[in-house]
Design a protein around this motif. Structure first.
Motif, PDB file in Angstrom:
ATOM      1  N   ASP A  11       9.629  62.514 100.513  1.00 42.92           N
ATOM      2  CA  ASP A  11       8.404  63.074 101.079  1.00 42.92           C
ATOM      3  C   ASP A  11       8.232  62.434 102.460  1.00 42.92           C
ATOM      4  OD1 ASP A  11       5.636  63.357 101.831  1.00 42.92           O
ATOM      5  OD2 ASP A  11       5.180  63.834  99.747  1.00 42.92           O
ATOM      6  N   PRO A  12       8.091  63.236 103.516  1.00 39.36           N
ATOM      7  CA  PRO A  12       7.969  62.684 104.870  1.00 39.36           C
ATOM      8  C   PRO A  12       6.847  61.652 105.020  1.00 39.36           C
ATOM      9  CG  PRO A  12       8.251  65.063 104.977  1.00 39.36           C
ATOM     10  CD  PRO A  12       8.074  64.707 103.527  1.00 39.36           C
ATOM     11  N   VAL A  68       5.912  56.176  94.085  1.00 40.43           N
ATOM     12  CA  VAL A  68       6.612  55.953  95.344  1.00 40.43           C
ATOM     13  C   VAL A  68       7.011  54.486  95.471  1.00 40.43           C
ATOM     14  CG1 VAL A  68       6.429  56.048  97.859  1.00 40.43           C
ATOM     15  CG2 VAL A  68       5.513  57.913  96.464  1.00 40.43           C
ATOM     16  N   GLY A  69       8.317  54.279  95.648  1.00 42.25           N
ATOM     17  CA  GLY A  69       8.890  52.935  95.719  1.00 42.25           C
ATOM     18  C   GLY A  69       9.447  52.533  94.368  1.00 42.25           C
ATOM     19  N   PRO A  70       9.849  51.275  94.245  1.00 43.59           N
ATOM     20  CA  PRO A  70      10.304  50.776  92.944  1.00 43.59           C
ATOM     21  C   PRO A  70       9.099  50.301  92.142  1.00 43.59           C
ATOM     22  CG  PRO A  70      10.674  49.118  94.622  1.00 43.59           C
ATOM     23  CD  PRO A  70      10.092  50.326  95.323  1.00 43.59           C
ATOM     24  N   HIS A  71       8.997  50.739  90.902  1.00 39.69           N
ATOM     25  CA  HIS A  71       7.843  50.389  90.063  1.00 39.69           C
ATOM     26  C   HIS A  71       8.283  50.002  88.660  1.00 39.69           C
ATOM     27  CE1 HIS A  71       4.453  51.748  92.573  1.00 39.69           C
ATOM     28  NE2 HIS A  71       5.320  52.609  93.043  1.00 39.69           N
ATOM     29  N   LEU A  72       7.543  49.074  88.082  1.00 42.73           N
ATOM     30  CA  LEU A  72       7.708  48.705  86.681  1.00 42.73           C
ATOM     31  C   LEU A  72       6.506  49.245  85.917  1.00 42.73           C
ATOM     32  CD1 LEU A  72       9.044  47.053  84.369  1.00 42.73           C
ATOM     33  CD2 LEU A  72       7.616  45.131  85.102  1.00 42.73           C
ATOM     34  N   SER A  73       6.758  50.008  84.866  1.00 39.34           N
ATOM     35  CA  SER A  73       5.672  50.514  84.038  1.00 39.34           C
ATOM     36  C   SER A  73       5.172  49.406  83.133  1.00 39.34           C
ATOM     37  CB  SER A  73       6.160  51.686  83.183  1.00 39.34           C
ATOM     38  OG  SER A  73       5.181  51.995  82.200  1.00 39.34           O
ATOM     39  N   LEU A  74       3.882  49.129  83.213  1.00 39.23           N
ATOM     40  CA  LEU A  74       3.292  48.130  82.323  1.00 39.23           C
ATOM     41  C   LEU A  74       3.095  48.691  80.923  1.00 39.23           C
ATOM     42  CD1 LEU A  74       0.714  46.527  84.763  1.00 39.23           C
ATOM     43  CD2 LEU A  74       3.015  45.741  84.186  1.00 39.23           C
ATOM     44  N   ALA A  75       3.146  50.015  80.790  1.00 42.11           N
ATOM     45  CA  ALA A  75       2.955  50.644  79.478  1.00 42.11           C
ATOM     46  C   ALA A  75       4.196  50.507  78.600  1.00 42.11           C
ATOM     47  CB  ALA A  75       2.597  52.117  79.644  1.00 42.11           C
ATOM     48  N   ASP A  76       5.378  50.767  79.174  1.00 50.13           N
ATOM     49  CA  ASP A  76       6.586  50.754  78.336  1.00 50.13           C
ATOM     50  C   ASP A  76       7.746  49.954  78.914  1.00 50.13           C
ATOM     51  OD1 ASP A  76       7.557  52.354  80.381  1.00 50.13           O
ATOM     52  OD2 ASP A  76       7.932  54.096  79.120  1.00 50.13           O
ATOM     53  N   GLY A  77       7.582  49.359  80.084  1.00 47.69           N
ATOM     54  CA  GLY A  77       8.652  48.575  80.685  1.00 47.69           C
ATOM     55  C   GLY A  77       9.689  49.394  81.415  1.00 47.69           C
ATOM     56  N   GLY A  78       9.459  50.700  81.537  1.00 50.71           N
ATOM     57  CA  GLY A  78      10.393  51.555  82.260  1.00 50.71           C
ATOM     58  C   GLY A  78      10.331  51.281  83.752  1.00 50.71           C
ATOM     59  N   THR A  80      10.658  52.987  87.702  1.00 54.67           N
ATOM     60  CA  THR A  80      10.598  54.213  88.489  1.00 54.67           C
ATOM     61  C   THR A  80      11.181  53.928  89.855  1.00 54.67           C
ATOM     62  OG1 THR A  80       8.629  55.014  87.359  1.00 54.67           O
ATOM     63  CG2 THR A  80       9.077  55.945  89.525  1.00 54.67           C
ATOM     64  N   PHE A  81      12.074  54.807  90.294  1.00 55.51           N
ATOM     65  CA  PHE A  81      12.610  54.792  91.644  1.00 55.51           C
ATOM     66  C   PHE A  81      12.158  56.105  92.268  1.00 55.51           C
ATOM     67  CE2 PHE A  81      16.046  52.275  89.409  1.00 55.51           C
ATOM     68  CZ  PHE A  81      15.636  51.043  89.898  1.00 55.51           C
ATOM     69  N   GLY A  82      11.086  56.042  93.067  1.00 54.17           N
ATOM     70  CA  GLY A  82      10.476  57.263  93.559  1.00 54.17           C
ATOM     71  C   GLY A  82      10.368  57.337  95.061  1.00 54.17           C
ATOM     72  N   THR A  83      10.583  58.557  95.583  1.00 52.50           N
ATOM     73  CA  THR A  83      10.504  58.813  97.017  1.00 52.50           C
ATOM     74  C   THR A  83       9.559  59.964  97.345  1.00 52.50           C
ATOM     75  OG1 THR A  83      12.439  60.232  96.786  1.00 52.50           O
ATOM     76  CG2 THR A  83      12.834  57.950  97.483  1.00 52.50           C
ATOM     77  N   GLY A  84       8.902  60.495  96.326  1.00 43.37           N
ATOM     78  CA  GLY A  84       7.968  61.593  96.513  1.00 43.37           C
ATOM     79  C   GLY A  84       7.249  61.878  95.212  1.00 43.37           C
ATOM     80  N   THR A  85       6.316  62.805  95.266  1.00 47.68           N
ATOM     81  CA  THR A  85       5.449  63.055  94.114  1.00 47.68           C
ATOM     82  C   THR A  85       5.704  64.385  93.422  1.00 47.68           C
ATOM     83  OG1 THR A  85       3.769  64.032  95.551  1.00 47.68           O
ATOM     84  CG2 THR A  85       3.588  61.669  95.120  1.00 47.68           C
ATOM     85  N   THR A  86       6.574  65.218  93.960  1.00 54.67           N
ATOM     86  CA  THR A  86       6.736  66.590  93.482  1.00 54.67           C
ATOM     87  C   THR A  86       7.266  66.680  92.058  1.00 54.67           C
ATOM     88  OG1 THR A  86       7.145  67.277  95.741  1.00 54.67           O
ATOM     89  CG2 THR A  86       7.754  68.824  94.017  1.00 54.67           C
ATOM     90  N   ALA A  87       8.449  66.128  91.820  1.00 53.61           N
ATOM     91  CA  ALA A  87       9.095  66.262  90.509  1.00 53.61           C
ATOM     92  C   ALA A  87      10.152  65.180  90.353  1.00 53.61           C
ATOM     93  CB  ALA A  87       9.736  67.636  90.369  1.00 53.61           C
ATOM     94  N   GLY A  88      10.546  64.941  89.117  1.00 52.49           N
ATOM     95  CA  GLY A  88      11.585  63.965  88.850  1.00 52.49           C
ATOM     96  C   GLY A  88      12.121  64.114  87.449  1.00 52.49           C
ATOM     97  N   VAL A  89      12.955  63.154  87.062  1.00 47.44           N
ATOM     98  CA  VAL A  89      13.564  63.126  85.740  1.00 47.44           C
ATOM     99  C   VAL A  89      13.414  61.728  85.178  1.00 47.44           C
ATOM    100  CG1 VAL A  89      15.722  63.339  84.435  1.00 47.44           C
ATOM    101  CG2 VAL A  89      15.249  64.911  86.320  1.00 47.44           C
ATOM    102  N   CYS A  90      12.988  61.648  83.920  1.00 44.44           N
ATOM    103  CA  CYS A  90      12.925  60.381  83.213  1.00 44.44           C
ATOM    104  C   CYS A  90      14.118  60.309  82.264  1.00 44.44           C
ATOM    105  CB  CYS A  90      11.621  60.243  82.433  1.00 44.44           C
ATOM    106  SG  CYS A  90      11.521  58.699  81.496  1.00 44.44           S
ATOM    107  N   LEU A  91      14.981  59.327  82.461  1.00 48.47           N
ATOM    108  CA  LEU A  91      16.131  59.100  81.594  1.00 48.47           C
ATOM    109  C   LEU A  91      15.759  58.012  80.595  1.00 48.47           C
ATOM    110  CD1 LEU A  91      17.150  59.752  84.637  1.00 48.47           C
ATOM    111  CD2 LEU A  91      19.356  59.170  83.707  1.00 48.47           C
ATOM    112  N   ARG A  92      16.009  58.261  79.315  1.00 45.81           N
ATOM    113  CA  ARG A  92      15.733  57.263  78.271  1.00 45.81           C
ATOM    114  C   ARG A  92      17.051  56.671  77.792  1.00 45.81           C
ATOM    115  NH1 ARG A  92      12.866  61.571  76.990  1.00 45.81           N
ATOM    116  NH2 ARG A  92      14.044  62.034  75.097  1.00 45.81           N
ATOM    117  N   PHE A  93      17.060  55.355  77.600  1.00 45.49           N
ATOM    118  CA  PHE A  93      18.277  54.641  77.234  1.00 45.49           C
ATOM    119  C   PHE A  93      18.218  54.148  75.798  1.00 45.49           C
ATOM    120  CE2 PHE A  93      17.434  53.563  81.813  1.00 45.49           C
ATOM    121  CZ  PHE A  93      18.318  54.501  82.333  1.00 45.49           C
ATOM    122  N   GLY A  94      19.350  54.221  75.112  1.00 46.21           N
ATOM    123  CA  GLY A  94      19.443  53.693  73.756  1.00 46.21           C
ATOM    124  C   GLY A  94      19.322  52.178  73.753  1.00 46.21           C
TER     125      GLY A  94
END
Length: 136
Positions: A11-12, A68-78, A80-94
């Motif tokens: 996102d500009p 936006v930016g690197p984030h740690l979720s306090l809810a689940d420890g996931g 986020t690597f984000g550069t905009g707000t439009t859309a993304g994909v959440c990958l879940r790991f075993g």
């Protein structure tokens, strides 16, 4: 399977602050091949076996302060690597993987990435698209 490379959607409005952290279009990508899924987000790296990705789903739009930016979720420890707000994909790991901090003490059960083509990333992972009527 060929190597698939997915660029991040910048996102500009956020390009200058992200660039100050070393997060630029040329330093960010998600790469998927037969064996691995690798995320590069400026100086941050996350790498896991492709088989460790046990699910994925599309999401967005997001609130800028949560994505936006690197984030740690306090809810689940996931992570986020984000550069905009439009859309993304959440990958879940075993098995949770490191991503934000070096070493093994901080591991993430999921990673959200804001790539330019979320549907193509989901297809490369052979996971249902975000418009599917059943959860991924």
């Amino acid at each position: 399977m060929p190597v698939h490379r997915f660029a991040f959607r910048f996102d500009p409005r956020f390009q200058v602050p992200l660039a100050l952290l070393g997060i630029r279009p040329r330093t960010c990508a998600v790469v998927v091949d037969d064996e691995t899924v690798a995320i590069r987000f400026g100086p941050w790296r996350l790498r896991t076996a492709r088989g460790n990705v046990v699910g994925a789903q599309g999401g967005g739009p997001y609130r800028w302060w949560r994505v936006v930016g690197p984030h740690l979720s306090l809810a689940d420890g996931g992570v986020t690597f984000g550069t905009g707000t439009t859309a993304g994909v959440c990958l879940r790991f075993g098995t949770p993987v490191p991503g934000l901090a070096p070493g093994r003490w901080l591991r993430h059960p999921a990673a959200t990435v804001t790539v330019t083509d979320p549907d193509a990333l989901l297809a490369a992972l052979s996971v249902a698209s975000p418009t599917a009527s059943h959860p991924a």
